[in-house]
Enzyme design. Sequence first.
Site, PDB file in Angstrom:
ATOM      1  N   ASN A  23      93.003  76.460  33.656  1.00 48.31           N
ATOM      2  CA  ASN A  23      92.266  75.446  32.905  1.00 48.31           C
ATOM      3  C   ASN A  23      93.178  74.942  31.788  1.00 48.31           C
ATOM      4  OD1 ASN A  23      90.463  73.866  31.538  1.00 48.31           O
ATOM      5  ND2 ASN A  23      89.201  75.550  30.766  1.00 48.31           N
ATOM      6  N   TRP A  24      93.819  73.813  32.056  1.00 55.78           N
ATOM      7  CA  TRP A  24      94.805  73.284  31.100  1.00 55.78           C
ATOM      8  C   TRP A  24      94.139  72.708  29.857  1.00 55.78           C
ATOM      9  CZ3 TRP A  24      98.605  69.976  34.601  1.00 55.78           C
ATOM     10  CH2 TRP A  24      99.357  70.843  35.395  1.00 55.78           C
ATOM     11  N   LYS A  25      92.847  72.423  29.955  1.00 60.52           N
ATOM     12  CA  LYS A  25      92.130  71.755  28.854  1.00 60.52           C
ATOM     13  C   LYS A  25      92.876  70.454  28.505  1.00 60.52           C
ATOM     14  CE  LYS A  25      90.456  76.248  27.552  1.00 60.52           C
ATOM     15  NZ  LYS A  25      89.934  77.154  26.547  1.00 60.52           N
ATOM     16  N   HIS A  63      81.722  74.427  30.978  1.00 58.06           N
ATOM     17  CA  HIS A  63      82.614  75.220  30.125  1.00 58.06           C
ATOM     18  C   HIS A  63      82.000  75.281  28.722  1.00 58.06           C
ATOM     19  CE1 HIS A  63      86.039  76.495  27.779  1.00 58.06           C
ATOM     20  NE2 HIS A  63      86.542  76.961  28.913  1.00 58.06           N
ATOM     21  N   GLU A  70      83.215  75.025  25.896  1.00 58.50           N
ATOM     22  CA  GLU A  70      83.667  73.985  24.964  1.00 58.50           C
ATOM     23  C   GLU A  70      82.866  72.706  25.153  1.00 58.50           C
ATOM     24  OE1 GLU A  70      87.813  74.277  25.971  1.00 58.50           O
ATOM     25  OE2 GLU A  70      87.880  76.235  24.975  1.00 58.50           O
ATOM     26  N   GLU A 104      82.532  83.655  31.236  1.00 56.24           N
ATOM     27  CA  GLU A 104      83.452  83.527  30.105  1.00 56.24           C
ATOM     28  C   GLU A 104      82.719  83.827  28.806  1.00 56.24           C
ATOM     29  OE1 GLU A 104      87.018  80.872  31.124  1.00 56.24           O
ATOM     30  OE2 GLU A 104      85.458  79.596  30.314  1.00 56.24           O
ATOM     31  N   GLY A 109      90.189  82.014  23.978  1.00 60.21           N
ATOM     32  CA  GLY A 109      91.219  81.555  23.052  1.00 60.21           C
ATOM     33  C   GLY A 109      91.325  82.413  21.798  1.00 60.21           C
ATOM     34  N   SER A 131      90.894  84.908  27.387  1.00 58.76           N
ATOM     35  CA  SER A 131      92.118  85.612  26.969  1.00 58.76           C
ATOM     36  C   SER A 131      92.749  86.488  28.053  1.00 58.76           C
ATOM     37  CB  SER A 131      91.861  86.435  25.705  1.00 58.76           C
ATOM     38  OG  SER A 131      91.500  85.580  24.639  1.00 58.76           O
ATOM     39  N   GLY A 167      92.952  79.940  30.506  1.00 56.40           N
ATOM     40  CA  GLY A 167      93.246  78.831  29.599  1.00 56.40           C
ATOM     41  C   GLY A 167      94.688  78.907  29.130  1.00 56.40           C
ATOM     42  N   GLY A 168      94.887  79.372  27.900  1.00 55.89           N
ATOM     43  CA  GLY A 168      96.202  79.413  27.266  1.00 55.89           C
ATOM     44  C   GLY A 168      97.333  79.913  28.155  1.00 55.89           C
TER      45      GLY A 168
HETATM   46  P1  PGA Z   1      91.690  81.329  27.354  1.00 53.29           P
HETATM   47  O1  PGA Z   1      90.644  80.231  27.853  1.00 53.29           O
HETATM   48  O2  PGA Z   1      92.281  81.966  28.559  1.00 53.29           O
HETATM   49  O3  PGA Z   1      92.688  80.546  26.542  1.00 53.29           O
HETATM   50  O4  PGA Z   1      90.915  82.293  26.523  1.00 53.29           O
HETATM   51  C1  PGA Z   1      89.822  80.467  28.962  1.00 53.29           C
HETATM   52  C2  PGA Z   1      88.952  79.256  29.189  1.00 53.29           C
HETATM   53  O5  PGA Z   1      88.501  78.655  28.232  1.00 53.29           O
HETATM   54  O6  PGA Z   1      88.701  78.868  30.346  1.00 53.29           O
END
Ligand code: PGA
Length: 253
Positions: A9-11, A97, A99, A169, A175, A215, A236-237
């Site tokens: 997930n590059w966001k 998601h 976010e 999640e 994050g 994470s 994500g990251g």
């Molecule tokens: P993260 O994000 O791996 O940076 O914690 C996961 C996500 O939001 O899908």
Amino acid sequence: MRKQIIVANWKMNLSNIEAESLVDEILKATLSLKDNQQVVFAVPFPYLINIKNIIGNKNSFFVAAQNCASTKNGAYTGEVSSEMLDGIGIKYVIIGHSERRLYNHEDNKVLKQKVDLALESNIHPIFCCGESLGTRESNNQNTFVEHQLRESLFQLTTEQIKKVVIAYEPIWAIGTGKTATSEEAQEMHAHIRKVLSTQFGITTAESISILYGGSVKGSNAEEIFNNSDVDGGLIGGASLNATEFLTIIKSLK
Ligand code: PGA
């Protein structure tokens, strides 16, 4: 056998050039993926076609959108419909998601509409659920997640739910560098499967892939993926770095 999936997930990250070289690096790495293992890149809308073309017809690699509209079409400036995604050959879309739930005020009802529309367009929803820190601290995480599943997925038929991928999640782990322990992840994944089995039956629930997100990195992926109800991860990251992401893919069981 259940599908095991790693979703990047590059966001809202990476330039077009950075995106191309990241995918190039991952594609040229030697990965011996099993038949039931897939890697999905959830990229920003403008990169969908390009990344899809770079992947070409390479088996086991797919592109996903990070969102889709909750309406079919019409005067909704800035929105992208699942029908449009289907039109360019996209097979997966992230829905719900945390976010988007937070910043775009997407509630379970709106997410239900998105899930329905994605399936109507033959796209697999990657449906995200998960509780906040407060909910976990008051030990209400199981009822909270069950409610999210009930409100957005329980309208589906058995055939439809089989096309959905679930991503658990916990918001407090996204994050933050703070990961759920292996036990916490397994416990919630087993709970999600149980909730799904009450509505869709055990066989169906057993066939649904449930990914863990929050994470995940090269150093903790293997331990998390080793749990019997964890079928991969939403990253994500750590998906923005080729070396780190490749280690995660190689950690699939
Ligand atoms: P993260 O994000 O791996 O940076 O914690 C996961 C996500 O939001 O899908």
